[in-house]
Enzyme design. Structure first.
Site, PDB file in Angstrom:
ATOM      1  CG  HIS A 270      11.414   6.482   4.233  1.00 35.14           C
ATOM      2  ND1 HIS A 270      11.945   5.294   4.661  1.00 35.14           N
ATOM      3  CD2 HIS A 270      12.483   7.206   3.738  1.00 35.14           C
ATOM      4  CE1 HIS A 270      13.258   5.291   4.446  1.00 35.14           C
ATOM      5  NE2 HIS A 270      13.605   6.444   3.891  1.00 35.14           N
ATOM      6  CG  HIS A 311       9.890  -2.942   3.218  1.00 32.02           C
ATOM      7  ND1 HIS A 311      10.835  -3.113   2.238  1.00 32.02           N
ATOM      8  CD2 HIS A 311      10.389  -2.010   4.074  1.00 32.02           C
ATOM      9  CE1 HIS A 311      11.854  -2.322   2.493  1.00 32.02           C
ATOM     10  NE2 HIS A 311      11.618  -1.639   3.594  1.00 32.02           N
ATOM     11  CG  ASP A 369       8.799   2.361  10.803  1.00 28.75           C
ATOM     12  OD1 ASP A 369       9.711   2.685  11.573  1.00 28.75           O
ATOM     13  OD2 ASP A 369       8.818   2.598   9.587  1.00 28.75           O
TER      14      ASP A 369
HETATM   15  N1  CMC Z   1      -2.060  -1.265   4.133  1.00 24.60           N
HETATM   16  C1  CMC Z   1      -2.950  -1.635   3.173  1.00 24.60           C
HETATM   17  N2  CMC Z   1      -2.590  -1.960   1.915  1.00 24.60           N
HETATM   18  C2  CMC Z   1      -1.295  -1.891   1.610  1.00 24.60           C
HETATM   19  C3  CMC Z   1      -0.314  -1.514   2.555  1.00 24.60           C
HETATM   20  C4  CMC Z   1      -0.753  -1.196   3.855  1.00 24.60           C
HETATM   21  N3  CMC Z   1       0.137  -0.828   4.785  1.00 24.60           N
HETATM   22  N4  CMC Z   1       0.891  -1.535   1.971  1.00 24.60           N
HETATM   23  C5  CMC Z   1       0.687  -1.900   0.701  1.00 24.60           C
HETATM   24  N5  CMC Z   1      -0.629  -2.130   0.483  1.00 24.60           N
HETATM   25  C6  CMC Z   1      -1.252  -2.632  -0.758  1.00 24.60           C
HETATM   26  C7  CMC Z   1      -1.370  -1.531  -1.799  1.00 24.60           C
HETATM   27  O1  CMC Z   1      -2.607  -0.862  -1.699  1.00 24.60           O
HETATM   28  C8  CMC Z   1      -1.244  -2.323  -3.073  1.00 24.60           C
HETATM   29  O2  CMC Z   1      -2.474  -2.986  -3.300  1.00 24.60           O
HETATM   30  P1  CMC Z   1      -2.993  -3.254  -4.810  1.00 24.60           P
HETATM   31  O3  CMC Z   1      -1.971  -4.141  -5.434  1.00 24.60           O
HETATM   32  O4  CMC Z   1      -4.326  -3.868  -4.643  1.00 24.60           O
HETATM   33  O5  CMC Z   1      -3.058  -1.897  -5.474  1.00 24.60           O
HETATM   34  C9  CMC Z   1      -0.210  -3.409  -2.731  1.00 24.60           C
HETATM   35  O6  CMC Z   1      -0.355  -3.600  -1.309  1.00 24.60           O
HETATM   36  C10 CMC Z   1       1.221  -3.033  -3.054  1.00 24.60           C
HETATM   37  O7  CMC Z   1       1.483  -1.789  -2.412  1.00 24.60           O
HETATM   38  P2  CMC Z   1       2.350  -0.628  -3.032  1.00 24.60           P
HETATM   39  O8  CMC Z   1       1.939   0.666  -2.442  1.00 24.60           O
HETATM   40  O9  CMC Z   1       2.342  -0.742  -4.530  1.00 24.60           O
HETATM   41  O10 CMC Z   1       3.778  -1.062  -2.517  1.00 24.60           O
HETATM   42  P3  CMC Z   1       5.051  -0.137  -2.411  1.00 24.60           P
HETATM   43  O11 CMC Z   1       6.218  -1.040  -2.477  1.00 24.60           O
HETATM   44  O12 CMC Z   1       5.000   0.972  -3.408  1.00 24.60           O
HETATM   45  O13 CMC Z   1       4.919   0.542  -0.968  1.00 24.60           O
HETATM   46  C11 CMC Z   1       5.088   0.912   1.367  1.00 24.60           C
HETATM   47  C12 CMC Z   1       5.594   0.099   0.160  1.00 24.60           C
HETATM   48  C13 CMC Z   1       5.977   0.630   2.552  1.00 24.60           C
HETATM   49  C14 CMC Z   1       5.176   2.394   1.030  1.00 24.60           C
HETATM   50  C15 CMC Z   1       3.637   0.504   1.670  1.00 24.60           C
HETATM   51  O14 CMC Z   1       3.575  -0.866   2.000  1.00 24.60           O
HETATM   52  C16 CMC Z   1       3.014   1.348   2.792  1.00 24.60           C
HETATM   53  O15 CMC Z   1       2.513   2.450   2.523  1.00 24.60           O
HETATM   54  N6  CMC Z   1       3.067   0.850   4.083  1.00 24.60           N
HETATM   55  C17 CMC Z   1       2.574   1.621   5.208  1.00 24.60           C
HETATM   56  C18 CMC Z   1       3.633   2.634   5.628  1.00 24.60           C
HETATM   57  C19 CMC Z   1       4.796   1.981   6.352  1.00 24.60           C
HETATM   58  O16 CMC Z   1       4.635   1.184   7.254  1.00 24.60           O
HETATM   59  N7  CMC Z   1       6.013   2.366   5.933  1.00 24.60           N
HETATM   60  C20 CMC Z   1       7.256   1.928   6.577  1.00 24.60           C
HETATM   61  C21 CMC Z   1       8.094   1.103   5.655  1.00 24.60           C
HETATM   62  S1  CMC Z   1       9.451   0.282   6.524  1.00 24.60           S
HETATM   63  C22 CMC Z   1      10.448   1.548   7.173  1.00 24.60           C
HETATM   64  C23 CMC Z   1      10.996   2.484   6.178  1.00 24.60           C
HETATM   65  O17 CMC Z   1      11.205   2.191   5.006  1.00 24.60           O
HETATM   66  O18 CMC Z   1      11.256   3.613   6.567  1.00 24.60           O
END
Ligand code: CMC
Length: 435
Positions: A270, A311, A369
């Site tokens: 987050h 996201h 971010d």
């Molecule tokens: N790098 C590599 N793979 C990723 C990433 C990433 N940053 N983000 C998502 N994926 C992949 C994930 O492994 C999954 O792959 P698969 O379908 O093969 O299993 C797919 O994309 C979907 O990801 P998810 O984790 O199921 O998606 P989510 O909606 O639960 O998570 C997230 C969203 C923001 C937590 C995630 O994208 C992430 O961890 N990003 C990096 C951290 C980040 O930049 N966070 C800031 C978010 S914006 C500001 C805020 O909200 O505060």
């Protein structure tokens, strides 16, 4: 869901011959319709949705996101227009009161916020209980939570005027607390707010000024900082906002609820992603090493993720990231850092990731971010303060959402159900007989 006409109800049927249940479909003013499942509990039926992948936990009129198109509106106004034409005080007024202020209202709102910027003097003792190397977010969780012990004479949370005063206090005092968490790290004296300065300038003053030298905030950097605050001010029902709502749903003290929101924001998935992104860029260090990190991000056996990418809601460019990239250019130009290697590295990484099949197929784009850390670092703000600054901006949204929840006649204590997977009933064996 693709169809020419909108359905108005859905029928839930069971494969064991039990009577089917009809559920209404609710439409908001924008965005996805939702199936109203509230009546299911009466039938002894519950739904399963870890991570709220498909669940609207409340109704809200504050912020709208269209993740497919990359749109973000505060109270109906596109984020691009707000970032271009307003300052954070106007945006806070908009979030909390529902409308942009007139100039007279803005002046009055700003005067009110300024009148609350000082914190109780005794609060400095709470700071002094922390280790000097405590992370600013740890200090923020503790000190903001402790406000509940200092401002406990607050009236009724069900009273609109009382909620408004709480909103003003938080908006005014959280920057002071955030800046002091940095001063405490440095071992420098706390700088008291200067109420003739703008909100952004005042924060910069409290962070960077010392009693020994005159400090004039750079107006271009202050403007850029103000824009960072606007971009982070609210983002509908994200993890920290939902935490504030859930904590507040029991009628808990609002300062304690905001402290809970700060705790949730701290996580790297987050708000902590801004600090983690810069750490990652520093670790990559050079454009030639991007491939190695992209490979790691795609490797499911490696916990590494490309920070600042992806996201839950956006399946397109995060509109805040686009504005932040532009702000990055402006700040680096102002500071004569056009060739900042970190910015170049970030842009190269963005380009490579956006062309990579893994990121394209999963619709992973840069989020807010990705660039914010580079802007703040260029302003001289240390990595450890990035998430604290996110928290001070998001306080406007948290408190607006908390107030909205308390004013909502449909509001109930938040109490999710579970799918129990543990042991069925078993009989206790006295300790002497246990193996
Ligand atoms: N790098 C590599 N793979 C990723 C990433 C990433 N940053 N983000 C998502 N994926 C992949 C994930 O492994 C999954 O792959 P698969 O379908 O093969 O299993 C797919 O994309 C979907 O990801 P998810 O984790 O199921 O998606 P989510 O909606 O639960 O998570 C997230 C969203 C923001 C937590 C995630 O994208 C992430 O961890 N990003 C990096 C951290 C980040 O930049 N966070 C800031 C978010 S914006 C500001 C805020 O909200 O505060």
């Amino acid at each position: 869901m693709k169809s020419s006409t909108k359905p108005t109800k859905v029928t839930l049927s069971f494969d064991n011959g039990a009577p089917s249940i009809e559920l209404p479909i609710l439409s908001g003013s924008l965005g996805n319709d939702v199936i109203d499942i509230r009546s299911l509990a009466k039938h002894g039926i519950f739904t399963y949705d870890p991570g709220f992948m498909s669940t609207a936990a409340c109704n809200s009129s504050i912020t709208f996101i269209n993740g497919e198109e990359g749109l973000l509106y505060y109270r109906g106004y596109p984020i691009e227009q707000l970032a271009e034409h307003c300052d954070f005080m106007e945006v806070s007024h908009l979030l909390i009161n529902g409308e942009l202020p007139t100039s007279v209202q803005k002046e009055e709102f700003t005067r009110t916020i300024n009148s609350h910027t000082m914190v109780h003097d005794q609060l400095t003792n709470i700071f002094r209980g922390f280790r000097r190397d405590a992370h600013p977010m740890a200090v923020m969780v503790g000190v903001v939570g402790s406000m509940s012990a200092f401002y406990h004479t607050l009236g009724d949370i069900h009273d609109a005027q009382s909620r408004e005063i709480t909103a003003h206090q938080l908006l005014a005092k959280v920057p002071t607390i955030a800046a002091w968490s940095y001063k405490y790290n440095l071992g420098q004296p706390f700088m008291y707010p200067q109420n003739h300065l703008s909100y952004a300038e005042n924060f910069m003053y409290m962070m960077f000024a010392t009693p020994c030298e005159k400090y004039e905030p750079n107006p271009i950097l202050a403007k850029a900082f103000d824009r960072i605050l606007i971009l982070h001010a609210d983002h509908e029902q994200n993890a920290s906002t939902s935490t504030v709502r859930l904590a507040g749903s029991s009628g808990a003290n609002p300062f304690a609820c905001i402290a809970a929101g700060i705790a949730s924001l701290w996580g790297p998935a987050h708000g902590g992603a801004n600090e983690a992104t810069l750490k990652m860029l520093e670790e990559i260090g050079d454009i030639s090493r991007i491939g190695e990190y992209i490979k790691r991000a795609k490797d499911k056996t490696d916990a590494f993720r490309l920070m600042g990418f992806g996201h839950r809601v956006y399946r397109n460019m995060d509109p805040r990231a686009a504005i932040m990239r532009k702000t990055c250019h402006e700040v680096l130009d102002e500071l004569g850092l056009h060739n900042d290697p970190m910015f170049k590295l970030a842009m190269a990484l963005e380009k490579i990731a956006l062309e990579d099949e893994y990121f394209v197929s999963r619709k992973l784009y840069p989020n807010v971010d990705f660039y914010s850390g580079i802007v703040m670092r260029a302003m001289g703000i240390p990595n450890s303060m990035f998430t604290a600054i996110f928290a001070l901006a998001r306080t406007a949204g948290w408190i607006a959402q908390w107030s909205e929840m308390n004013a909502d006649p449909e509001h109930k204590i938040g109490r999710p159900r579970q799918l129990y997977m543990g042991e069925a009933r078993r009989e206790l064996v006295p300790i002497s007989n246990r193996k």
